[in-house]
Design a protein around this motif. Sequence first.
Motif, PDB file in Angstrom:
ATOM      1  N   LEU A   1      10.103  20.142 -32.569  1.00 40.11           N
ATOM      2  CA  LEU A   1       9.359  19.271 -33.470  1.00 40.11           C
ATOM      3  C   LEU A   1       7.854  19.462 -33.275  1.00 40.11           C
ATOM      4  N   LEU A   2       7.420  19.578 -32.028  1.00 35.49           N
ATOM      5  CA  LEU A   2       6.000  19.805 -31.760  1.00 35.49           C
ATOM      6  C   LEU A   2       5.528  21.103 -32.409  1.00 35.49           C
ATOM      7  N   LYS A   3       6.334  22.147 -32.312  1.00 30.53           N
ATOM      8  CA  LYS A   3       5.965  23.427 -32.928  1.00 30.53           C
ATOM      9  C   LYS A   3       5.861  23.298 -34.445  1.00 30.53           C
ATOM     10  N   GLU A   4       6.777  22.544 -35.051  1.00 27.61           N
ATOM     11  CA  GLU A   4       6.729  22.350 -36.499  1.00 27.61           C
ATOM     12  C   GLU A   4       5.465  21.585 -36.902  1.00 27.61           C
TER      13      GLU A   4
ATOM     14  N   ARG B   1     -15.233  18.308 -35.936  1.00 26.66           N
ATOM     15  CA  ARG B   1     -15.646  17.057 -36.589  1.00 26.66           C
ATOM     16  C   ARG B   1     -16.890  16.462 -35.918  1.00 26.66           C
ATOM     17  N   LEU B   2     -17.041  16.673 -34.625  1.00 25.12           N
ATOM     18  CA  LEU B   2     -18.268  16.246 -33.953  1.00 25.12           C
ATOM     19  C   LEU B   2     -19.476  16.965 -34.539  1.00 25.12           C
ATOM     20  N   VAL B   3     -19.344  18.279 -34.708  1.00 23.70           N
ATOM     21  CA  VAL B   3     -20.433  19.071 -35.277  1.00 23.70           C
ATOM     22  C   VAL B   3     -20.738  18.639 -36.707  1.00 23.70           C
ATOM     23  N   GLN B   4     -19.694  18.328 -37.460  1.00 22.83           N
ATOM     24  CA  GLN B   4     -19.848  17.986 -38.873  1.00 22.83           C
ATOM     25  C   GLN B   4     -20.233  16.538 -39.112  1.00 22.83           C
ATOM     26  N   GLY B   5     -20.301  15.754 -38.047  1.00 26.53           N
ATOM     27  CA  GLY B   5     -20.666  14.359 -38.181  1.00 26.53           C
ATOM     28  C   GLY B   5     -19.564  13.499 -38.770  1.00 26.53           C
ATOM     29  N   LEU B   6     -18.323  13.939 -38.637  1.00 23.13           N
ATOM     30  CA  LEU B   6     -17.182  13.200 -39.166  1.00 23.13           C
ATOM     31  C   LEU B   6     -16.541  12.347 -38.072  1.00 23.13           C
ATOM     32  N   ALA B   7     -15.820  11.340 -38.495  1.00 21.82           N
ATOM     33  CA  ALA B   7     -15.085  10.512 -37.536  1.00 21.82           C
ATOM     34  C   ALA B   7     -14.006  11.346 -36.861  1.00 21.82           C
ATOM     35  N   LEU B   8     -13.869  11.169 -35.554  1.00 16.68           N
ATOM     36  CA  LEU B   8     -12.848  11.912 -34.830  1.00 16.68           C
ATOM     37  C   LEU B   8     -11.473  11.308 -35.089  1.00 16.68           C
ATOM     38  N   VAL B   9     -10.430  12.102 -34.877  1.00 17.96           N
ATOM     39  CA  VAL B   9      -9.086  11.684 -35.279  1.00 17.96           C
ATOM     40  C   VAL B   9      -8.127  11.694 -34.097  1.00 17.96           C
ATOM     41  N   VAL B  10      -7.101  10.870 -34.210  1.00 17.67           N
ATOM     42  CA  VAL B  10      -6.011  10.798 -33.228  1.00 17.67           C
ATOM     43  C   VAL B  10      -4.704  10.829 -34.007  1.00 17.67           C
ATOM     44  N   PRO B  11      -3.787  11.737 -33.697  1.00 22.33           N
ATOM     45  CA  PRO B  11      -2.527  11.810 -34.446  1.00 22.33           C
ATOM     46  C   PRO B  11      -1.675  10.568 -34.249  1.00 22.33           C
ATOM     47  N   PRO B  12      -0.834  10.230 -35.218  1.00 26.36           N
ATOM     48  CA  PRO B  12      -0.014   9.016 -35.125  1.00 26.36           C
ATOM     49  C   PRO B  12       0.907   9.035 -33.912  1.00 26.36           C
ATOM     50  N   ARG B  13       1.119   7.880 -33.361  1.00 28.50           N
ATOM     51  CA  ARG B  13       1.993   7.714 -32.190  1.00 28.50           C
ATOM     52  C   ARG B  13       3.401   8.225 -32.463  1.00 28.50           C
ATOM     53  N   GLU B  14       3.848   8.159 -33.734  1.00 29.48           N
ATOM     54  CA  GLU B  14       5.221   8.568 -34.071  1.00 29.48           C
ATOM     55  C   GLU B  14       5.421  10.077 -33.980  1.00 29.48           C
ATOM     56  N   THR B  15       4.337  10.837 -33.936  1.00 25.83           N
ATOM     57  CA  THR B  15       4.450  12.295 -33.910  1.00 25.83           C
ATOM     58  C   THR B  15       4.548  12.813 -32.480  1.00 25.83           C
ATOM     59  N   ALA B  16       4.984  14.053 -32.351  1.00 26.98           N
ATOM     60  CA  ALA B  16       5.005  14.694 -31.035  1.00 26.98           C
ATOM     61  C   ALA B  16       3.583  14.862 -30.510  1.00 26.98           C
ATOM     62  N   LEU B  17       2.657  15.258 -31.405  1.00 29.09           N
ATOM     63  CA  LEU B  17       1.256  15.387 -31.000  1.00 29.09           C
ATOM     64  C   LEU B  17       0.716  14.055 -30.494  1.00 29.09           C
TER      65      LEU B  17
END
Length: 442
Positions: A69-72, A368-384
């Motif tokens: 699942l993580l690979k997918e 995203r840091l370089v681009q001045g965008l908000a940083l992201v965190v993948p959803p808890r439901e995912t393997a990531l």
Amino acid sequence: MTEKNTVTIIGGGLAGCEAAWQIAERGCKVCLIDMKPLRFSPAHHSEKLGELVCSNSLRSNDRTSAVGLLKEEMHRCNSLMMRIAYETQVPAGKALAVDREKFAARITEIMANHPLIEITRQEIFAIPTPAHGNPPVILATGPLTSDPLAESLAELTGRKRLAFYDAIAPIVAADSLDMSIIYCKSRYDDGPGDYLNCPMDKDTYLKFIDALGKAECMPLQEFEEAKYFEGCLPVEVIRSRGDDTLRFGPMKPVGLADPKTGEDPYAVVQLRKENREGTTYNMVGFQTKLTYPEQQRIFRLIPGMAKAEFARLGSIHRNTFVLSPELLQPTLQFKIRPDLLLAGQLSGVEGYVESAAMGLLAGINGARLVQGLALVVPPRETALGSLVFHLTESDPLRFQPSNINFGLFPAWEKKIRKKYRGEERAQRSLAALEKWQLAVNL
């Protein structure tokens, strides 16, 4: 490269190269620094980037398994490692195994030819200090981080670094194996028979474990402490836990009936292709810290391996990781220094796929840091997301490096029959991933 919009990545392994790809594909410049060939770690030998050391297997390809699942998920996030793994794949049943030489060569070629990636061959002895404008730095030096850089990391965090030990399995030449004894078969006939199996009867097994238990191991250095990762124990350590531990571990014979007898042997040693040509094979689950002479003597007791020629013998090396629950934000930024991100096994994940996955996330957030965008965190439901949760929300007193597994995922809110859980996890995870990608414009 020293421009403000350039991300510096220290380490050219799986995590570092994956991070570089993610950043460059988002239009940002990358300075990728690797110390090879000026200096090699105890386990690395190739000048190429993205070198695989311990095994050529990326484990299960089935999305109903946690690593599958993580690979997918990574594939759906435009992972370079996943793309090249499939380009250089070798037969391994339902597992994804690669030709290691071709894999590293292709990764190196892509890094060298990308117009936004500059490769610098240089050893870094200390973590760069924050520069004007704080251009991001990603530390992806891996579990074999050099002593000076690890000391610099310890000084930065103010915490004593932790260490565990990982062992490498031997590789044998195919033409030195006795195929009149060894047979091809996948467990429960699940696949075309991509594994070679060395069968043992009870008497042979008892003689083998007796010799293994008495064999000489490489001594630890004075500064080293024997602290092993449970998912990658040396074979002699497994044996020390009881006479039958190997038969219920890497030498499990169930589902591997010998075609000569039609019955499962008492124990089996499995060999997996190391390259597409099938000229070399990896001893599955036989990580070891035995001395080189003892490895040759003991492993030639295995049926079909009496004249085995070893392309590589096993070894042991120190692996370093940080206490992530106290140090990292879910964005993989250091709490005390947001311009510095951590990727790969140094963060406290175990395994090639997991290491590259953290490189993928660090790369996305570095861009995203370089681009001045908000940083992201993948959803808890995912393997990531579950890996990130493990790194940042675990009890610091009990924190240990981990592969991806369903035990890291959120608990079920209702009972689901066991045989349906894998597919249910996959559906939920991939749906959450797609929704997240749309929401943060990935």
